[in-house]
Every structure is written in structure tokens, then in C-alpha cells.
Design a protein around this motif. Structure first.
Motif, PDB file in Angstrom:
ATOM      1  N   ASP A 160      47.635  50.480  32.765  1.00 41.38           N
ATOM      2  CA  ASP A 160      47.172  50.335  34.149  1.00 41.38           C
ATOM      3  C   ASP A 160      46.289  49.112  34.377  1.00 41.38           C
ATOM      4  O   ASP A 160      45.853  48.869  35.508  1.00 41.38           O
ATOM      5  CB  ASP A 160      46.389  51.591  34.558  1.00 41.38           C
ATOM      6  N   LEU A 161      46.006  48.351  33.324  1.00 44.03           N
ATOM      7  CA  LEU A 161      45.116  47.195  33.470  1.00 44.03           C
ATOM      8  C   LEU A 161      45.905  45.996  33.999  1.00 44.03           C
ATOM      9  O   LEU A 161      46.626  45.322  33.252  1.00 44.03           O
ATOM     10  CB  LEU A 161      44.462  46.857  32.134  1.00 44.03           C
ATOM     11  N   ASP A 162      45.775  45.736  35.280  1.00 41.45           N
ATOM     12  CA  ASP A 162      46.416  44.577  35.911  1.00 41.45           C
ATOM     13  C   ASP A 162      45.607  43.332  35.544  1.00 41.45           C
ATOM     14  O   ASP A 162      44.399  43.268  35.785  1.00 41.45           O
ATOM     15  CB  ASP A 162      46.440  44.781  37.431  1.00 41.45           C
ATOM     16  N   GLU A 163      46.274  42.338  34.971  1.00 42.81           N
ATOM     17  CA  GLU A 163      45.557  41.134  34.538  1.00 42.81           C
ATOM     18  C   GLU A 163      45.177  40.231  35.704  1.00 42.81           C
ATOM     19  O   GLU A 163      44.353  39.316  35.540  1.00 42.81           O
ATOM     20  CB  GLU A 163      46.416  40.359  33.537  1.00 42.81           C
ATOM     21  N   LEU A 164      45.774  40.424  36.877  1.00 40.62           N
ATOM     22  CA  LEU A 164      45.408  39.692  38.094  1.00 40.62           C
ATOM     23  C   LEU A 164      45.496  38.179  37.894  1.00 40.62           C
ATOM     24  O   LEU A 164      44.650  37.421  38.384  1.00 40.62           O
ATOM     25  CB  LEU A 164      43.988  40.096  38.536  1.00 40.62           C
ATOM     26  N   ARG A 165      46.516  37.747  37.187  1.00 42.03           N
ATOM     27  CA  ARG A 165      46.658  36.318  36.888  1.00 42.03           C
ATOM     28  C   ARG A 165      46.809  35.476  38.150  1.00 42.03           C
ATOM     29  O   ARG A 165      46.332  34.333  38.203  1.00 42.03           O
ATOM     30  CB  ARG A 165      47.863  36.091  35.966  1.00 42.03           C
ATOM     31  N   ASP A 166      47.491  36.025  39.178  1.00 45.20           N
ATOM     32  CA  ASP A 166      47.692  35.254  40.393  1.00 45.20           C
ATOM     33  C   ASP A 166      46.375  34.954  41.096  1.00 45.20           C
ATOM     34  O   ASP A 166      46.168  33.853  41.619  1.00 45.20           O
ATOM     35  CB  ASP A 166      48.643  35.985  41.343  1.00 45.20           C
ATOM     36  N   LEU A 167      45.453  35.916  41.064  1.00 48.26           N
ATOM     37  CA  LEU A 167      44.153  35.699  41.706  1.00 48.26           C
ATOM     38  C   LEU A 167      43.309  34.717  40.888  1.00 48.26           C
ATOM     39  O   LEU A 167      42.581  33.884  41.462  1.00 48.26           O
ATOM     40  CB  LEU A 167      43.416  37.025  41.876  1.00 48.26           C
ATOM     41  N   TYR A 168      43.413  34.819  39.572  1.00 45.72           N
ATOM     42  CA  TYR A 168      42.715  33.845  38.729  1.00 45.72           C
ATOM     43  C   TYR A 168      43.202  32.433  39.042  1.00 45.72           C
ATOM     44  O   TYR A 168      42.398  31.502  39.217  1.00 45.72           O
ATOM     45  CB  TYR A 168      42.939  34.162  37.253  1.00 45.72           C
ATOM     46  N   THR A 169      44.520  32.267  39.121  1.00 50.12           N
ATOM     47  CA  THR A 169      45.109  30.944  39.379  1.00 50.12           C
ATOM     48  C   THR A 169      44.673  30.425  40.742  1.00 50.12           C
ATOM     49  O   THR A 169      44.359  29.232  40.901  1.00 50.12           O
ATOM     50  CB  THR A 169      46.636  31.024  39.315  1.00 50.12           C
ATOM     51  N   LEU A 170      44.641  31.300  41.739  1.00 45.03           N
ATOM     52  CA  LEU A 170      44.223  30.899  43.084  1.00 45.03           C
ATOM     53  C   LEU A 170      42.793  30.370  43.073  1.00 45.03           C
ATOM     54  O   LEU A 170      42.515  29.276  43.595  1.00 45.03           O
ATOM     55  CB  LEU A 170      44.345  32.084  44.041  1.00 45.03           C
ATOM     56  N   ILE A 171      41.882  31.130  42.499  1.00 44.78           N
ATOM     57  CA  ILE A 171      40.476  30.698  42.486  1.00 44.78           C
ATOM     58  C   ILE A 171      40.309  29.439  41.653  1.00 44.78           C
ATOM     59  O   ILE A 171      39.574  28.509  42.035  1.00 44.78           O
ATOM     60  CB  ILE A 171      39.575  31.830  41.940  1.00 44.78           C
ATOM     61  N   ASP A 172      40.992  29.380  40.506  1.00 48.01           N
ATOM     62  CA  ASP A 172      40.865  28.220  39.620  1.00 48.01           C
ATOM     63  C   ASP A 172      41.336  26.943  40.302  1.00 48.01           C
ATOM     64  O   ASP A 172      40.747  25.875  40.103  1.00 48.01           O
ATOM     65  CB  ASP A 172      41.659  28.471  38.344  1.00 48.01           C
ATOM     66  N   SER A 173      42.391  27.042  41.107  1.00 47.27           N
ATOM     67  CA  SER A 173      42.921  25.850  41.769  1.00 47.27           C
ATOM     68  C   SER A 173      42.146  25.495  43.024  1.00 47.27           C
ATOM     69  O   SER A 173      42.154  24.337  43.454  1.00 47.27           O
ATOM     70  CB  SER A 173      44.391  26.066  42.128  1.00 47.27           C
ATOM     71  N   ILE A 215      33.483  32.328  41.538  1.00 46.86           N
ATOM     72  CA  ILE A 215      33.557  31.785  40.174  1.00 46.86           C
ATOM     73  C   ILE A 215      33.265  32.883  39.153  1.00 46.86           C
ATOM     74  O   ILE A 215      33.919  32.972  38.107  1.00 46.86           O
ATOM     75  CB  ILE A 215      32.590  30.598  40.013  1.00 46.86           C
ATOM     76  N   ALA A 216      32.278  33.750  39.451  1.00 45.80           N
ATOM     77  CA  ALA A 216      31.998  34.887  38.566  1.00 45.80           C
ATOM     78  C   ALA A 216      33.205  35.815  38.503  1.00 45.80           C
ATOM     79  O   ALA A 216      33.552  36.346  37.433  1.00 45.80           O
ATOM     80  CB  ALA A 216      30.772  35.648  39.062  1.00 45.80           C
ATOM     81  N   PHE A 217      33.852  35.994  39.629  1.00 46.04           N
ATOM     82  CA  PHE A 217      35.052  36.819  39.694  1.00 46.04           C
ATOM     83  C   PHE A 217      36.153  36.215  38.824  1.00 46.04           C
ATOM     84  O   PHE A 217      36.811  36.912  38.039  1.00 46.04           O
ATOM     85  CB  PHE A 217      35.494  36.919  41.153  1.00 46.04           C
ATOM     86  N   LYS A 218      36.344  34.884  38.945  1.00 43.57           N
ATOM     87  CA  LYS A 218      37.370  34.210  38.141  1.00 43.57           C
ATOM     88  C   LYS A 218      37.069  34.325  36.649  1.00 43.57           C
ATOM     89  O   LYS A 218      37.974  34.599  35.847  1.00 43.57           O
ATOM     90  CB  LYS A 218      37.441  32.730  38.544  1.00 43.57           C
ATOM     91  N   GLN A 219      35.810  34.117  36.284  1.00 41.13           N
ATOM     92  CA  GLN A 219      35.452  34.211  34.868  1.00 41.13           C
ATOM     93  C   GLN A 219      35.744  35.606  34.328  1.00 41.13           C
ATOM     94  O   GLN A 219      36.204  35.760  33.194  1.00 41.13           O
ATOM     95  CB  GLN A 219      33.973  33.882  34.676  1.00 41.13           C
ATOM     96  N   SER A 220      35.493  36.625  35.147  1.00 40.21           N
ATOM     97  CA  SER A 220      35.775  37.990  34.730  1.00 40.21           C
ATOM     98  C   SER A 220      37.273  38.192  34.518  1.00 40.21           C
ATOM     99  O   SER A 220      37.699  38.790  33.518  1.00 40.21           O
ATOM    100  CB  SER A 220      35.261  38.977  35.792  1.00 40.21           C
ATOM    101  N   LEU A 221      38.071  37.681  35.451  1.00 43.77           N
ATOM    102  CA  LEU A 221      39.525  37.842  35.339  1.00 43.77           C
ATOM    103  C   LEU A 221      40.076  37.117  34.121  1.00 43.77           C
ATOM    104  O   LEU A 221      41.092  37.533  33.547  1.00 43.77           O
ATOM    105  CB  LEU A 221      40.212  37.319  36.604  1.00 43.77           C
ATOM    106  N   SER A 222      39.414  36.063  33.705  1.00 35.28           N
ATOM    107  CA  SER A 222      39.923  35.293  32.560  1.00 35.28           C
ATOM    108  C   SER A 222      39.893  36.106  31.270  1.00 35.28           C
ATOM    109  O   SER A 222      40.585  35.782  30.307  1.00 35.28           O
ATOM    110  CB  SER A 222      39.090  34.014  32.382  1.00 35.28           C
ATOM    111  N   MET A 223      39.080  37.187  31.231  1.00 36.78           N
ATOM    112  CA  MET A 223      38.987  38.024  30.033  1.00 36.78           C
ATOM    113  C   MET A 223      40.097  39.072  29.962  1.00 36.78           C
ATOM    114  O   MET A 223      40.376  39.614  28.885  1.00 36.78           O
ATOM    115  CB  MET A 223      37.630  38.748  30.007  1.00 36.78           C
ATOM    116  N   LEU A 224      40.709  39.389  31.093  1.00 31.80           N
ATOM    117  CA  LEU A 224      41.639  40.517  31.137  1.00 31.80           C
ATOM    118  C   LEU A 224      42.870  40.339  30.238  1.00 31.80           C
ATOM    119  O   LEU A 224      43.269  41.290  29.552  1.00 31.80           O
ATOM    120  CB  LEU A 224      42.063  40.802  32.580  1.00 31.80           C
TER     121      LEU A 224
END
Length: 875
Positions: free
Chosen positions: A401-414, A371-380
Motif C-alpha cells: 500500500d506504500l505509494d512512492e508518489l514519484r510523480d509528485l516528487y518529479t513535479l516539485i523537483d522540476s 521542499i520538505a515534502f519533496k525530501q520526504s518523498l525521496s525516501m519512499l
């Protein structure tokens, strides 16, 4: 004790202990980790535990102590902090199901350099393991932080260079080959100075073919692809580090996904003394951050940024291009301060992605970590959107070079509940809607009774059996119970399960299905949720390279914004960077002292050093007047400019230095048998041997630890040696005001002093550096200000008056006259005048003596000068 007499469990313990002789073995028994024999004695003393005993099948009881397994982290942290290694032996099977002795295995060895626990690590600094491989050609050095995955390697050709790398990284632990232990490096001194553990590895670890195979398999690349071909020593040290990590971690270390070779010459070198004297990251006395340069500059919002900023200070740049890239970024953030503050706010919501990724790789991450990881990705995405408008090259690279990692955010969020439990095995981890089977188990747990009631009502209506009930039996499970009076109405699809005195019990396919769903649904749900959690965690781990790239960019962005915010708040200016060896500072301020004083009370000072007429500044004046503060101030401004920071001054033009040396203060090192003066002379010797024309030397009160005459002689000789041989830019503070005689006698030596004024009988330190030399040391005045009793002060003045006619001052004036004579001697000695290359004082001495002064120590050269006196008078 004979092992054969031991109980089976103790035999198992001793067999395990043999494999880890240098570690304290935490041996899991039920709800405790137990220690026995010498481990128990050591642990009980280190942890203040009660030492008891255990019967183990012999005549004597085994010493024993233990700790609750759920509190192990805190105990391990205390042991590791004291330099111990801890091996964790876990139960590998359920004791209730075990046949005989429960199987146990060591699942991890925790050492000072391989610890990953949050309770041990400082989030603001790296925890490095250093691997050193030595042979006659040099040192291969690899440095890795297993909590973040950073892995660096380099080659050093001398003990000095190796010690410089130790100072640069300050590792918690060293692993090395046997040759290093006998290499000439003082291993005990290294252990003591750096407070680290040194472990010698087997020679088999360093076989070239084995090492290459290990590196290629781990990094999925060829040796050429890793940039390590023809770099044998770094390659062997890197492989040894990796092998040690494998052996201690007993699991995945996939986040260590890249290795980078670097040249130590890429960075300014700051030895341990310089880092300590300048108080870059911790104060000398209290070892705290407050009062250091890092304390001033660190306004980072992330742990990653804080660690990187610390690395900036420990590894200043010597590349003009790289310094300017950082300056451009800091400058642009100063111009866009509103956007900068918004970015800082977003950064404040980002957790430690590097160490979260480490725990994900080690498979020790919790649901809350995700969840901490997801919250961090939400800022990118928001950060990247704001960066679009910036044009500084370094910032545009971060944006690119800043990958927003949206797919990983979506995975954790779901997949993961917003507020999950701490443990992934406790249930309540997986969101509804993520997995159909998990949803059925959840529904079974919540709706099982309702399902049974609905089935009971449905079957009662279909069969017409008014007394039909669903009953539960611990042996037979759920059944339809029908009294004998309605037995004739039982339909064919009812299956008999049990006969009672006045009734029969039946089941149906539907009831069996519900039973299988309801019974054990919670246990099955917890098992399934843990499996699903592991799958999500492992999917994140498969994207390590992407995550690390974004983490590095966030850390770099955080540092640039921090330096910009500090520059704005403290009115720093952008320094001009030059490669001509000029250090010119107008109205410079000490970045730390000015923050500790009342605003506006710090006295500014100018500085001019160069490679021509202003190379050495001799600074005289009373003690406590500000000489040391001024010199440190110059060193810190030069260092700040070298990391790309703006500096505390009105104007600054800073030449790039290869090293900064400081000799400021000293203390006894009685453990190694060295007095204050010996420590001072060791440091001076190291500086004179290693400094170059591109170095900056900060020398404070050289020679004060011995007699006045010896001290003055040494200080004099050191200044001469720097002027003639080293030719480094130097600030030389001294209370030997006799050294002011060197101005005009030695090339590039100039006098400066601390301005002092008198009011009645009191002296007032103006804290201002002005040209010229002090004519006295004001020592008695300082003693009076310190509160020394007046009778002592009065007597000191009487003695000083009697000594004023002593010959030490006259001797120094005479010695400086000899210098002037030597400079002119070339005009009068024919054999010297004939050779143009022999002109100058240095050449005169060498011609008349036949000696090579470059091969003499400063004191030897001084003695030669005195011996020439009579000969030269007769020329």
C-alpha cells in the motif's frame, strides 16, 4: 455608547464583533492587529500588553491594545493555550486603493480544537476536536484532528461510555448540542478535568437532512458509502464537527477526506485515572514525557509515527488477531536488525507528511514546506525496496500500500528551487526551465541591459547614425535618441515619441517589446511565480488520498520498527497471547523503573493470575517496599502486550483484558469539594460498578483515608465483593495485614508479600514478591528510615505494644471463622441442602435473609454478615 456616534471604522469593527461574540477579534489596521473594548482588556491581561485608548467619535475613549501583524502567531498561540478563541479580521483590499473605509473580513477563527500552527501543536500528539450529539437514546461522538485529517465517529449508550471516549482522545475542545449541556454529564467537571473548551452549537446544525447533505457533499459519497446509515447520532455529531470546521477555517479542508466508524468495544478501555496512575504518556507530578511508558517505547523517527504510537498506548487492542499481526512485524524486524536500522535511517529524513498535507490543503504551505515534502518523498522508493524481502503480513501490507508518489516528487523537483525563500510572494521560488514565460522574466531581470546594448549597437550599424543612443525616460520609457544633425538618416520603421531642443526620440517594435519585457519584469515574475507555486501546491492537494495512504503506512512502519528497536535494546520477549484469562509472567520487570535505575539493579518478580484458583492476590508488606511498583509493572506488561509490543520478562503469557482499572494514590480535589478519601471512594465505586470478569484491577491501599477500623472494613468488603460478584483478576496491595485471613476463606484469594529481612535492628526491603502474608506492617521501621526523630520512634513502639492486644486483629480472625462456618452451613440447614443451586456462602446469606446480595453495596453486605452472627450460631 450609541453606535451611531461611532466613527465609520469603529462601526465596522463592532459589526464584525457581533458575528463573533465568543472570540477575541484581531482587527487588522495597517501593520498591526488591534483589539478594542472588552477584547482589549482581556487580551492585555492575558498577553501582558499595554492597554491604551482610541478616540472613536464618542465622549469616551475605547480601550485598545495591539500586536504587530508579523508576530501574530506567537500571540495567538498563547491565547489558544489559555483556552481563548481568536478571530482574524484581515484587510481585503489595498488601503492605498480603497475608496473610503478599507474592506475587512474574518478569514479564520482559531480555537483550541482547530489550531494548525506549528508553534501551538505538539508534533508527538494529536490535537482533537470532539463533537458530541446527545438525545435520550445515547451519544453520537465524532473526533477529528484538522491538522492531520483524521476523522472518527462512534456511538455511546451511556454517560460512562461517553467519558471513556473523552479519556481515550483527550480533546482540546468539544462542540455539542443543547441537550448535551443538560444531559446529566457534569459539564463543569469535564471542562476542569480535561482542560478543554465546550461550545454549544445552534439546534439548526443538527437537522438530519442538512447534516446528510453536508456529509455527502464533503466526502463525495452517499451515507451508505460512508457506513453511517442507521447510525443517526454519530452522523449528526460528524456533520456538526464538519460545519464547525467550515465556519472556523473559512477555506479548504479537503485533506479531511475520510471518516471511519468504530466500536468502542474494539479497544481496551483505559479511563483517565488509569492513564494517569500508570503514567502512560506523562508523569503525574511534572507532566513530562520522561519517566513514562511512552518515553521508553518511543524510538520513532517521524512525527506521524510518534503520534500513532501514543494512540497505541491510549487504545490498546483486544483482538488477538490484530495483536499477533503487530507481534509478527516486530519479531521479523528483530530478526533483520541491519535492514531495520537502515529503514530507521530513511525514516529519519521524512518530515510530518500529515501536517504538511494539512497546510497544503489550507493553502498556507510555504515553498520550504514543499521542499520538505519533496525530501520526504525521496525516501519512499528506498523504503519500499527494502520492504520487499519481509514476510510478516502487516509488513507486506505496508509494502503493497506504500505509494512512492514519484510523480509528485518529479513535479516539485522540476518546479521549486532547492533553497526557496520562506514566502511564495518574494520571488526566487520557481526553477529555471519549468515555465517559458517565467524564464523570460528572469532573463529580462538578469540580461535587460545587455539586450538594450546589443539593440543599440545593431541599430547604429544599420542606420549609420554614430550618435544613436538608447535613453530612458520615466514617462516615455526607453527611446532611441537621434541628434538633429542625423535626423535625415532615421529609417521609416522608427516611430517618433518625443521632440527635444537638439534631438528627436523614437521607438521601434523591437524596442517596445524589450521595454515591455524589462520594465516590471521583477514584479511580473513574482506574480507569475506565485501563480505557478499555487498550481503546484493545488496539484499536490488533488492527490490527498494517495498521500494520506502513504503517510499512514509510514507511521505504522515507524511504530513497528520503534517497538522492535526497544525490544532488542532492552531484552524484551515476545509474549504469548491467550483468551483463557491467564496472566503468567516470569521474571517480570517494570519497563520504566529499570531504565531509571543502574543497569542490572532491578529485582524481577513472577506473577500468576487466572480465572480459577489465582484470581485475587492480596499483597502485604511495608510501605516503600515495592508493592505499588510491582502492581504497576504487571499492568504495564499487560498493556504492552495488548499493543503488540514485546515485554520486559523472561517469559510471559498474557490474557486479553477488556479494561485495566487502577486505584493508586489520591489527592484532594478541593475545587469540587472532595477530600482525598472521597476521591478514593469515588474511584473504587466506579471500578466495582464497571469492571467485568475480563478486567484487570490494580488496587493500592484501599481504605487508608479514614479510621483504621473503617478502612479495614471497607478493604475487606471490597475484596469480598470482587471475589463473589465482579470476579475480575485483581492485585490488591494493603498495609492491613489482617486481610491475609481471607486466603482459604474466599474463593481464589491468595496471599503474597514483599520479602523483608532484618540486619541487627534495621529492616531491608528485598523487593521480591513471595507467597504468604506479612505478619506486621513495619510502619515504625519505615518511619525510622525516613528520619523521624528517635524519641518519636521509641514512643511509637511503646504505644504499638500496648495496642497489640486490642481487639481488631481478634475481630478479623473471628470474622474469617464466620466465613468458614457459612461455607459449611449449607450442609446443616435442610432447606438450603435441598436446592443444589443454593449451595455456598452466598446462597446461605440470601436464604436466611431473603435479600439479593447483588443489589447491596459492599458495606451493606458486610453489615448483613455481622447481623447474621447470632442467628447462625443457633442453627
Amino acid at each position: 455608547m450609541a453606535e451611531k456616534k461611532m466613527s465609520p471604522m469603529m462601526t465596522q469593527y463592532l459589526d464584525t464583533k457581533k458575528e463573533y461574540p465568543d472570540a477575541l477579534l484581531f482587527y487588522r489596521i495597517g501593520d498591526f492587529y488591534e483589539m478594542f473594548f472588552e477584547d482589549a482588556k482581556t487580551a492585555s491581561e492575558a498577553l501582558d500588553l499595554v492597554l491604551t485608548g482610541k478616540d472613536c467619535g464618542t465622549e469616551e475613549r475605547a480601550p485598545m491594545c495591539g500586536i504587530p501583524y508579523h508576530a501574530a502567531d506567537s500571540y495567538v498561540a498563547r491565547l489558544v493555550a489559555k483556552g481563548f478563541k481568536v478571530a482574524i479580521a484581515e484587510q481585503m483590499e489595498d488601503p492605498k486603493l480603497a475608496k473610503g473605509i478599507v474592506k475587512r473580513e474574518v478569514i479564520r477563527v482559531i480555537t483550541p480544537g482547530t489550531v494548525t500552527s506549528e508553534t501551538v501543536l505538539d508534533e508527538g500528539r494529536n490535537n482533537f476536536l470532539m463533537s458530541i450529539f446527545y438525545d435520550n437514546s445515547g451519544f453520537g461522538i465524532s473526533t477529528v484532528d484538522i491538522s492531520t485529517g483524521e476523522f472518527l465517529t462512534t456511538l455511546c449508550t451511556s454517560v460512562k461510555e461517553m467519558l471513556d471516549e473523552l479519556s481515550r482522545f483527550s480533546p482540546a475542545e468539544i462542540v455539542c448540542n443543547h441537550s448535551f449541556m443538560i444531559s446529566g454529564a457534569d459539564i463543569e467537571e469535564i471542562k476542569s478535568r480535561y482542560q478543554l473548551v465546550v461550545t454549544e452549537l445552534e439546534d439548526s446544525v443538527y437537522k438530519e437532512q442538512t447534516a446528510d447533505a453536508l456529509l455527502e457533499e464533503h466526502f463525495h459519497s452517499s451515507i451508505e458509502g460512508l457506513g453511517l446509515r442507521d447510525r443517526d447520532l454519530p452522523r449528526l455529531s460528524a456533520a456538526a464537527a464538519l460545519r464547525y470546521i467550515y465556519d472556523t477555517q473559512k477555506g479548504q479542508v479537503s485533506h479531511i477526506s475520510n471518516i471511519r466508524f468504530y466500536q468502542s468495544s474494539q479497544y481496551m478501555i483505559l479511563d483517565a485515572s488509569t492513564q494517569r496512575n500508570l503514567e502512560l504518556c506523562e508523569t503525574m507530578r511534572e507532566k513530562k514525557k520522561r519517566g513514562t511508558l511512552l518515553w521508553v517505547l518511543d524510538r520513532t523517527k517521524t512525527a506521524m509515527g510518534a503520534r500513532l504510537l501514543r494512540r497505541f498506548l491510549e487504545q490498546p487492542l483486544i483482538s488477538e488477531e490484530e495483536i499477533l499481526r503487530r507481534q509478527d512485524a516486530v519479531d521479523e524486524f528483530c530478526d533483520h536488525y541491519i535492514d531495520r536500522e537502515e529503514l530507521a535511517e530513511y525514516l529519519g529524513s521524512i518530515y510530518d507528511l500529515e501536517r504538511l498535507l494539512g497546510r497544503i490543503s489550507y493553502q498556507s504551505a510555504t515553498p520550504r514546506d514543499l521542499i520538505a515534502f519533496k525530501q520526504s518523498l525521496s525516501m519512499l522508493p528506498d523504503i519500499r525496496q527494502l520492504l520487499r524481502q519481509f514476510r510478516a503480513p502487516l509488513v507486506t501490507e505496508i509494502y503493497r500500500d506504500l505509494d512512492e508518489l514519484r510523480d509528485l516528487y518529479t513535479l516539485i523537483d522540476s518546479a521549486i528551487e532547492e533553497e526557496p525563500p520562506l514566502s511564495a510572494k518574494d520571488g526566487g521560488v520557481i526553477r529555471s526551465g519549468f515555465h517559458a514565460e517565467a524564464d523570460r522574466y528572469k532573463q529580462a531581470g538578469h540580461s535587460g541591459k545587455q539586450w538594450l546594448a546589443e539593440l543599440e549597437a545593431s541599430e547604429r550599424e544599420k542606420t549609420g547614425i554614430k550618435t544613436l543612443r538608447i535613453k530612458y525616460n520615466r514617462i516615455f520609457g526607453y527611446c532611441f535618441e537621434v541628434t538633429n544633425s542625423f535626423r535625415e538618416q532615421v529609417p521609416d520603421y522608427f516611430i517618433r515619441k518625443q521632440t527635444l531642443a537638439g534631438a528627436e526620440r523614437y521607438t521601434t517594435d523591437r524596442l517596445e517589446e524589450l521595454q515591455n519585457t524589462i520594465l516590471g519584469a521583477e514584479e511580473k515574475l513574482h506574480t507569475l511565480e506565485y501563480t505557478l507555486f499555487c498550481q503546484v501546491r493545488d496539484t499536490i492537494a488533488e492527490n490527498i488520498a494517495r498521500i494520506q495512504q502513504s503517510s499512514r503506512n509510514i507511521a505504522l512502519l515507524d511504530c513497528m520498527i520503534s517497538l522492535s528497536r526497544v525490544a532488542t535494546a532492552n531484552h524484551y520477549v515476545r509474549p504469548h497471547i491467550n483468551t483463557e484469562g491467564i496472566i503468567s509472567i516470569r521474571d517480570g520487570r517494570h519497563p520504566v523503573i529499570e531504565k531509571l535505575l543502574t543497569e542490572g539493579s532491578f529485582v524481577t518478580n513472577d506473577t500468576l493470575l487466572n480465572d480459577s484458583g489465582e484470581r485475587i492476590a492480596i499483597i502485604t508488606g511495608p510501605n516503600m517496599a515495592g508493592k505499588s511498583t510491582y502492581m504497576r509493572q504487571v499492568a504495564l506488561i499487560v498493556l504492552m502486550a495488548s499493543i503488540g509490543s514485546f515485554v520486559p520478562a523472561r517469559e510471559a503469557d498474557i490474557g486479553i483484558c477488556d479494561r485495566i482499572f487502577t486505584r493508586v494514590g489520591a489527592s484532594d480535589d478541593l475545587a469540587s469539594g472532595q477530600s482525598t478519601f472521597m476521591v478514593e471512594m469515588n474511584e473504587v465505586a466506579g471500578i466495582l460498578r464497571n469492571a467485568t470478569t475480563k478486567s484487570l484491577l490494580i488496587l493500592d491501599e484501599i481504605g487508608r483515608g479514614t479510621s483504621t477500623f473503617d478502612g479495614l472494613s471497607i478493604a475487606w468488603a471490597v475484596v469480598e465483593y470482587i471475589s463473589r460478584v465482579v470476579k475480575a483478576k485483581t492485585l490488591f496491595a494493603t498495609h492491613y495485614h489482617e486481610l491475609t485471613e481471607l486466603e482459604g476463606k474466599l474463593e481464589s484469594v491468595n496471599n503474597y508479600c514483599i520479602a523483608v529481612t532484618r540486619h541487627d535492628s534495621d529492616i531491608i526491603f528485598l523487593r521480591k514478591i513471595i507467597p504468604g502474608g506479612a505478619d506486621q506492617s513495619y510502619g515504625i521501621d519505615v518511619a525510622r528510615l525516613a528520619g523521624v526523630p528517635q524519641p518519636v520512634i521509641d514512643r511509637a513502639k511503646e504505644i504499638a505494644a500496648e495496642l497489640e492486644d486490642a481487639d481488631i486483629t481478634a475481630k478479623t480472625k473471628e470474622l474469617s471463622a464466620e466465613h468458614a462456618f457459612l461455607e459449611n452451613a449449607a450442609e446443616h440447614v435442610p432447606e438450603i441442602r435441598a436446592g443444589e443451586e443454593l449451595r455456598g456462602e452466598h446462597a446461605v446469606i440470601e436464604t436466611l435473609t431473603g435479600l439479593d446480595l447483588n443489589r447491596l453495596t459492599p458495606l451493606e453486605a458486610m453489615n448483613v454478615l455481622f447481623e447474621l452472627r447470632e442467628k447462625l450460631e443457633n442453627v
